[in-house]
Design a protein around this motif. Sequence first.
Motif, mmCIF file in Angstrom:
data_model
loop_
_atom_site.group_PDB
_atom_site.id
_atom_site.type_symbol
_atom_site.label_atom_id
_atom_site.label_comp_id
_atom_site.label_asym_id
_atom_site.label_seq_id
_atom_site.Cartn_x
_atom_site.Cartn_y
_atom_site.Cartn_z
ATOM 1 N N MET A 7 0.831 -1.209 0.000
ATOM 2 C CA MET A 7 0.000 0.000 0.000
ATOM 3 C C MET A 7 0.870 1.265 0.000
ATOM 4 S SD MET A 7 -3.097 1.257 0.043
ATOM 5 C CE MET A 7 -4.187 -0.051 0.619
ATOM 6 N N PHE A 8 1.920 1.249 0.849
ATOM 7 C CA PHE A 8 2.804 2.413 0.926
ATOM 8 C C PHE A 8 3.509 2.643 -0.409
ATOM 9 C CE2 PHE A 8 7.051 4.194 1.701
ATOM 10 C CZ PHE A 8 6.697 5.406 2.288
ATOM 11 N N HIS A 9 3.967 1.554 -1.022
ATOM 12 C CA HIS A 9 4.662 1.658 -2.309
ATOM 13 C C HIS A 9 3.732 2.232 -3.371
ATOM 14 C CE1 HIS A 9 7.313 0.721 -5.645
ATOM 15 N NE2 HIS A 9 6.310 0.067 -6.229
ATOM 16 N N GLU A 10 2.472 1.786 -3.376
ATOM 17 C CA GLU A 10 1.508 2.276 -4.366
ATOM 18 C C GLU A 10 1.198 3.755 -4.152
ATOM 19 O OE1 GLU A 10 -1.745 -0.368 -3.852
ATOM 20 O OE2 GLU A 10 -0.961 -1.875 -5.232
ATOM 21 N N THR A 11 1.137 4.163 -2.868
ATOM 22 C CA THR A 11 0.871 5.572 -2.564
ATOM 23 C C THR A 11 2.017 6.458 -3.053
ATOM 24 O OG1 THR A 11 -0.405 4.951 -0.600
ATOM 25 C CG2 THR A 11 0.377 7.225 -0.735
ATOM 26 N N VAL A 12 3.254 6.002 -2.801
ATOM 27 C CA VAL A 12 4.421 6.746 -3.281
ATOM 28 C C VAL A 12 4.419 6.804 -4.808
ATOM 29 C CG1 VAL A 12 6.939 6.744 -3.419
ATOM 30 C CG2 VAL A 12 5.814 6.188 -1.255
ATOM 31 N N GLN A 13 4.013 5.705 -5.429
ATOM 32 C CA GLN A 13 3.976 5.647 -6.889
ATOM 33 C C GLN A 13 2.983 6.637 -7.467
ATOM 34 O OE1 GLN A 13 2.748 1.865 -8.496
ATOM 35 N NE2 GLN A 13 3.640 2.277 -10.512
ATOM 36 N N MET A 14 1.842 6.809 -6.770
ATOM 37 C CA MET A 14 0.828 7.756 -7.232
ATOM 38 C C MET A 14 1.414 9.155 -7.396
ATOM 39 S SD MET A 14 -2.826 6.953 -5.398
ATOM 40 C CE MET A 14 -2.182 7.009 -3.746
ATOM 41 N N PHE A 15 2.204 9.557 -6.413
ATOM 42 C CA PHE A 15 2.744 10.915 -6.423
ATOM 43 C C PHE A 15 3.943 11.063 -7.368
ATOM 44 C CE2 PHE A 15 0.306 11.030 -2.507
ATOM 45 C CZ PHE A 15 -0.249 12.289 -2.559
ATOM 46 N N SER A 16 4.282 10.000 -8.046
ATOM 47 C CA SER A 16 5.330 10.096 -9.067
ATOM 48 C C SER A 16 4.764 10.524 -10.420
ATOM 49 C CB SER A 16 6.050 8.749 -9.214
ATOM 50 O OG SER A 16 5.179 7.767 -9.760
ATOM 51 N N TYR A 17 3.430 10.523 -10.517
ATOM 52 C CA TYR A 17 2.775 10.939 -11.755
ATOM 53 C C TYR A 17 2.396 12.416 -11.665
ATOM 54 C CZ TYR A 17 2.238 5.897 -12.493
ATOM 55 O OH TYR A 17 2.477 4.552 -12.647
ATOM 56 N N ASP A 18 2.770 13.188 -12.652
ATOM 57 C CA ASP A 18 2.468 14.618 -12.651
ATOM 58 C C ASP A 18 0.965 14.878 -12.616
ATOM 59 O OD1 ASP A 18 5.119 15.300 -12.675
ATOM 60 O OD2 ASP A 18 5.222 15.624 -14.845
ATOM 61 N N PHE A 19 0.192 14.097 -13.375
ATOM 62 C CA PHE A 19 -1.239 14.349 -13.445
ATOM 63 C C PHE A 19 -1.906 14.146 -12.085
ATOM 64 C CE2 PHE A 19 -0.993 9.779 -14.341
ATOM 65 C CZ PHE A 19 -2.025 9.261 -13.553
ATOM 66 N N PHE A 20 -1.379 13.198 -11.289
ATOM 67 C CA PHE A 20 -1.947 12.966 -9.954
ATOM 68 C C PHE A 20 -1.569 14.098 -9.006
ATOM 69 C CE2 PHE A 20 -2.163 11.307 -5.672
ATOM 70 C CZ PHE A 20 -3.366 10.620 -5.673
ATOM 71 N N VAL A 21 -0.333 14.541 -9.080
ATOM 72 C CA VAL A 21 0.127 15.642 -8.227
ATOM 73 C C VAL A 21 -0.656 16.914 -8.538
ATOM 74 C CG1 VAL A 21 2.088 17.128 -7.664
ATOM 75 C CG2 VAL A 21 2.438 14.675 -7.957
ATOM 76 N N TYR A 22 -0.874 17.193 -9.825
ATOM 77 C CA TYR A 22 -1.645 18.375 -10.216
ATOM 78 C C TYR A 22 -3.068 18.292 -9.664
ATOM 79 C CZ TYR A 22 2.068 19.441 -13.616
ATOM 80 O OH TYR A 22 3.267 19.741 -14.213
ATOM 81 N N ALA A 23 -3.683 17.120 -9.808
ATOM 82 C CA ALA A 23 -5.050 16.928 -9.324
ATOM 83 C C ALA A 23 -5.118 17.084 -7.810
ATOM 84 C CB ALA A 23 -5.557 15.547 -9.735
ATOM 85 N N PHE A 24 -4.132 16.529 -7.118
ATOM 86 C CA PHE A 24 -4.121 16.567 -5.656
ATOM 87 C C PHE A 24 -3.971 17.996 -5.139
ATOM 88 C CE2 PHE A 24 -1.871 16.307 -1.557
ATOM 89 C CZ PHE A 24 -2.764 15.520 -0.857
ATOM 90 N N ILE A 25 -3.010 18.733 -5.669
ATOM 91 C CA ILE A 25 -2.760 20.103 -5.200
ATOM 92 C C ILE A 25 -3.953 21.009 -5.492
ATOM 93 C CG2 ILE A 25 -1.318 22.155 -5.508
ATOM 94 C CD1 ILE A 25 1.028 20.283 -6.118
ATOM 95 N N ALA A 26 -4.434 20.967 -6.731
ATOM 96 C CA ALA A 26 -5.578 21.813 -7.097
ATOM 97 C C ALA A 26 -6.804 21.447 -6.274
ATOM 98 C CB ALA A 26 -5.875 21.669 -8.586
ATOM 99 N N GLY A 27 -7.020 20.149 -6.085
ATOM 100 C CA GLY A 27 -8.193 19.697 -5.335
ATOM 101 C C GLY A 27 -8.176 20.115 -3.878
ATOM 102 N N ILE A 28 -7.016 20.066 -3.250
ATOM 103 C CA ILE A 28 -6.903 20.473 -1.844
ATOM 104 C C ILE A 28 -7.254 21.953 -1.695
ATOM 105 C CG2 ILE A 28 -5.287 20.885 0.047
ATOM 106 C CD1 ILE A 28 -6.081 17.983 -0.197
ATOM 107 N N PHE A 29 -6.696 22.779 -2.561
ATOM 108 C CA PHE A 29 -6.980 24.220 -2.487
ATOM 109 C C PHE A 29 -8.464 24.500 -2.724
ATOM 110 C CE2 PHE A 29 -2.362 24.956 -3.156
ATOM 111 C CZ PHE A 29 -2.179 25.897 -2.155
ATOM 112 N N ILE A 30 -9.024 23.901 -3.751
ATOM 113 C CA ILE A 30 -10.424 24.149 -4.096
ATOM 114 C C ILE A 30 -11.372 23.603 -3.020
ATOM 115 C CG2 ILE A 30 -12.256 23.593 -5.754
ATOM 116 C CD1 ILE A 30 -10.092 23.676 -7.938
ATOM 117 N N SER A 31 -11.081 22.410 -2.519
ATOM 118 C CA SER A 31 -11.924 21.824 -1.466
ATOM 119 C C SER A 31 -11.936 22.690 -0.218
ATOM 120 C CB SER A 31 -11.419 20.417 -1.115
ATOM 121 O OG SER A 31 -11.498 19.559 -2.216
ATOM 122 N N LEU A 32 -10.771 23.207 0.147
ATOM 123 C CA LEU A 32 -10.661 24.030 1.349
ATOM 124 C C LEU A 32 -11.470 25.315 1.214
ATOM 125 C CD1 LEU A 32 -9.373 24.414 4.104
ATOM 126 C CD2 LEU A 32 -7.387 25.424 2.988
#
Length: 272
Positions: free
Chosen positions: A1-26
């Motif tokens: 699970m930890f390896h898969e989570t780290v792998q997720m953040f290696s993709y630019d599209f996931f990082v972009y979605a995560f950062i934008a989503g956190i700001f917008i959700s807040l």
Amino acid sequence: MFHETVQMFSYDFFVYAFIAGIFISLSASLLGVNLVLKRYSMIGDGLAHVGFGAFALTAAINPLPTWVALPIVGIAAVLLLRVRKSSKIKGDALIAVISSGSLAAGLILLTAFEVTNDINRYMFGSIFALEKSDVIISAVCSLIIIALYLIFYNRILLVTIDEDYAHASGINVSKYNTLIAVLTAVIIVLGMRLMGALLISGLVIFPPLSSMRVFGGFKKAVFCSALISVTCFTAGLFFTFYYSLPPGACILMMNLLVFILFTLVGKIRQRG
């Protein structure tokens, strides 16, 4: 699970979605508390449909969608707020007229200009299609919204809780109602890239509704709403990545589950 989570953040599209989503959700969760308390919840849904029409227009003439949609939805928010108070068509009926009209106009534009491949993207979002420029726009606009909310917190609180008392205290109620409407319009436009026109209102309304099931104070409700919004977004995004499910639907289902949980907790506390 930890390896898969780290792998997720290696993709630019996931990082972009995560950062934008956190700001917008807040930022969406903060404004959501005011909309719920002022019984303006359906305005968010109406603006989302206006946003769909605006995005359809931009898809037809092909400029930068976000920058064109922002002023259109912002103007619609102000007009909707003012006309809602003075029109013979009251409350939700007026919002329904504007919502359905904007949705119909958007569908006609997309079909007429043969850009029907964008319908699903505008209806249900395309969070993993965000680019670096989208993240920057989302972050900057969200930080401005949060800053304005904190700067005018006391006045926004008073206008939200008791407009008559706020007016008697010398506060320009119309000005701050307009500010809330415009900020809501901005977050709706930004959030449509994540959730789509049909689901974005849930991102704004569910977290404050959940927090109010348990907390009665305004400050506690705002803080809890922000925490719920960010948590549900993160969980929904992870579920999307792990199980290849629609992101907007996953995020909204997380919010629904939390709402049910908080409702049960609230009833238990009342009985206790």
